[in-house]
Design a protein around this motif. Structure first.
Motif, PDB file in Angstrom:
ATOM      1  N   ASP A 201       0.768  -1.289  -0.026  1.00 26.10           N
ATOM      2  CA  ASP A 201      -0.056   0.056  -0.182  1.00 26.10           C
ATOM      3  C   ASP A 201       0.793   1.224  -0.003  1.00 26.10           C
ATOM      4  O   ASP A 201       1.970   1.152   0.125  1.00 26.10           O
ATOM      5  N   ARG A 202       0.166   2.219   0.042  1.00 30.88           N
ATOM      6  CA  ARG A 202       1.077   3.599   0.047  1.00 30.88           C
ATOM      7  C   ARG A 202       1.702   3.914   1.162  1.00 30.88           C
ATOM      8  O   ARG A 202       3.106   4.651   0.917  1.00 30.88           O
ATOM      9  N   PHE A 203       1.694   3.260   2.177  1.00 36.51           N
ATOM     10  CA  PHE A 203       2.485   3.489   3.502  1.00 36.51           C
ATOM     11  C   PHE A 203       3.680   2.461   3.251  1.00 36.51           C
ATOM     12  O   PHE A 203       4.805   3.179   3.440  1.00 36.51           O
ATOM     13  N   ASP A 204       3.360   1.573   2.707  1.00 38.94           N
ATOM     14  CA  ASP A 204       4.545   0.639   2.452  1.00 38.94           C
ATOM     15  C   ASP A 204       5.711   1.110   1.585  1.00 38.94           C
ATOM     16  O   ASP A 204       6.809   1.462   1.754  1.00 38.94           O
TER      17      ASP A 204
ATOM     18  N   ALA B  69       5.953   4.579   0.833  1.00 40.30           N
ATOM     19  CA  ALA B  69       6.307   6.012   1.470  1.00 40.30           C
ATOM     20  C   ALA B  69       7.574   5.385   2.417  1.00 40.30           C
ATOM     21  O   ALA B  69       8.667   6.190   2.365  1.00 40.30           O
ATOM     22  N   GLY B  70       7.445   4.335   3.255  1.00 39.60           N
ATOM     23  CA  GLY B  70       8.086   3.954   4.118  1.00 39.60           C
ATOM     24  C   GLY B  70       9.539   3.360   3.478  1.00 39.60           C
ATOM     25  O   GLY B  70      10.706   3.567   3.642  1.00 39.60           O
ATOM     26  N   THR B  71       9.371   2.747   2.402  1.00 44.06           N
ATOM     27  CA  THR B  71      10.392   2.215   1.557  1.00 44.06           C
ATOM     28  C   THR B  71      11.254   3.449   0.885  1.00 44.06           C
ATOM     29  O   THR B  71      12.510   3.417   1.098  1.00 44.06           O
ATOM     30  N   ALA B  72      10.494   4.346   0.439  1.00 47.14           N
ATOM     31  CA  ALA B  72      11.339   5.531  -0.052  1.00 47.14           C
ATOM     32  C   ALA B  72      11.971   6.332   1.210  1.00 47.14           C
ATOM     33  O   ALA B  72      13.388   6.704   0.771  1.00 47.14           O
ATOM     34  N   LEU B  73      11.498   6.456   2.144  1.00 47.47           N
ATOM     35  CA  LEU B  73      12.283   7.060   3.215  1.00 47.47           C
ATOM     36  C   LEU B  73      13.480   6.056   3.477  1.00 47.47           C
ATOM     37  O   LEU B  73      14.651   6.631   3.861  1.00 47.47           O
ATOM     38  N   CYS B  74      13.344   4.811   3.562  1.00 43.03           N
ATOM     39  CA  CYS B  74      14.516   4.051   3.919  1.00 43.03           C
ATOM     40  C   CYS B  74      15.608   4.070   2.726  1.00 43.03           C
ATOM     41  O   CYS B  74      16.636   3.992   3.305  1.00 43.03           O
ATOM     42  N   LEU B  75      15.277   4.023   1.671  1.00 41.52           N
ATOM     43  CA  LEU B  75      16.093   3.944   0.500  1.00 41.52           C
ATOM     44  C   LEU B  75      17.104   5.324   0.500  1.00 41.52           C
ATOM     45  O   LEU B  75      17.989   5.307   0.525  1.00 41.52           O
ATOM     46  N   VAL B  76      16.448   6.378   0.927  1.00 42.14           N
ATOM     47  CA  VAL B  76      16.864   7.664   1.047  1.00 42.14           C
ATOM     48  C   VAL B  76      18.150   7.498   1.932  1.00 42.14           C
ATOM     49  O   VAL B  76      19.182   8.015   2.163  1.00 42.14           O
ATOM     50  N   GLY B  77      17.717   6.958   3.218  1.00 45.75           N
ATOM     51  CA  GLY B  77      18.729   6.828   4.202  1.00 45.75           C
ATOM     52  C   GLY B  77      19.816   5.883   4.016  1.00 45.75           C
ATOM     53  O   GLY B  77      20.815   6.147   4.428  1.00 45.75           O
ATOM     54  N   ALA B  78      19.463   4.820   3.385  1.00 44.28           N
ATOM     55  CA  ALA B  78      20.280   4.082   2.933  1.00 44.28           C
ATOM     56  C   ALA B  78      21.461   4.745   1.946  1.00 44.28           C
ATOM     57  O   ALA B  78      22.798   4.304   2.083  1.00 44.28           O
ATOM     58  N   ALA B  79      21.016   5.447   1.019  1.00 41.35           N
ATOM     59  CA  ALA B  79      21.835   6.282   0.271  1.00 41.35           C
ATOM     60  C   ALA B  79      22.540   7.104   0.941  1.00 41.35           C
ATOM     61  O   ALA B  79      24.133   6.971   0.830  1.00 41.35           O
TER      62      ALA B  79
END
Length: 107
Positions: free
Chosen positions: A83-86, A88-98
């Motif tokens: 869903d959209r929360f999944d 959005a959370g993934t996008a935040l985590c990928l930015v953090g990982a980068a």
């Protein structure tokens, strides 16, 4: 090249863990554990190939990729749409990982 290793590691880890899940939670044959353990060994090997000065940073950055791969598994293998929360959370985590992996640091 790091993303290739991270992607391969994520696929191997999820496949290995799913083999244990299938055996324990879904009643699959115990024979599922052999390829599961091989996949987990491949995961560990691939994670060591990431170009990072410290293991802890490589593992921390991997977390974002793992989250993305887990949701792709959810969608493609388990046929459940994230869903959209999944997302959005993934996008935040990928930015953090980068940030963790590619931030400029003194030598």
């Amino acid at each position: 090249m790091s993303f290739v290793f991270y992607g391969g590691a994520a696929l191997a880890e999820i496949a290995g863990c799913f083999a244990f899940w299938a055996w324990w939670r879904q009643g699959a044959s115990i024979l599922w554990l052999a390829p599961g353990m091989a996949a987990l060994a491949l995961f560990a090997f691939l994670l060591t190939q990431v170009d990072a000065a410290h293991a802890g940073r490589a593992y921390a950055a991997y977390g974002g990729v793992y989250i993305l791969a887990s949701l792709m598994w959810l969608w493609l293998v388990e046929r459940a749409m994230p869903d959209r929360f999944d997302l959005a959370g993934t996008a935040l985590c990928l930015v953090g990982a980068a940030v963790i992996l590619w931030a400029p640091r003194p030598a």
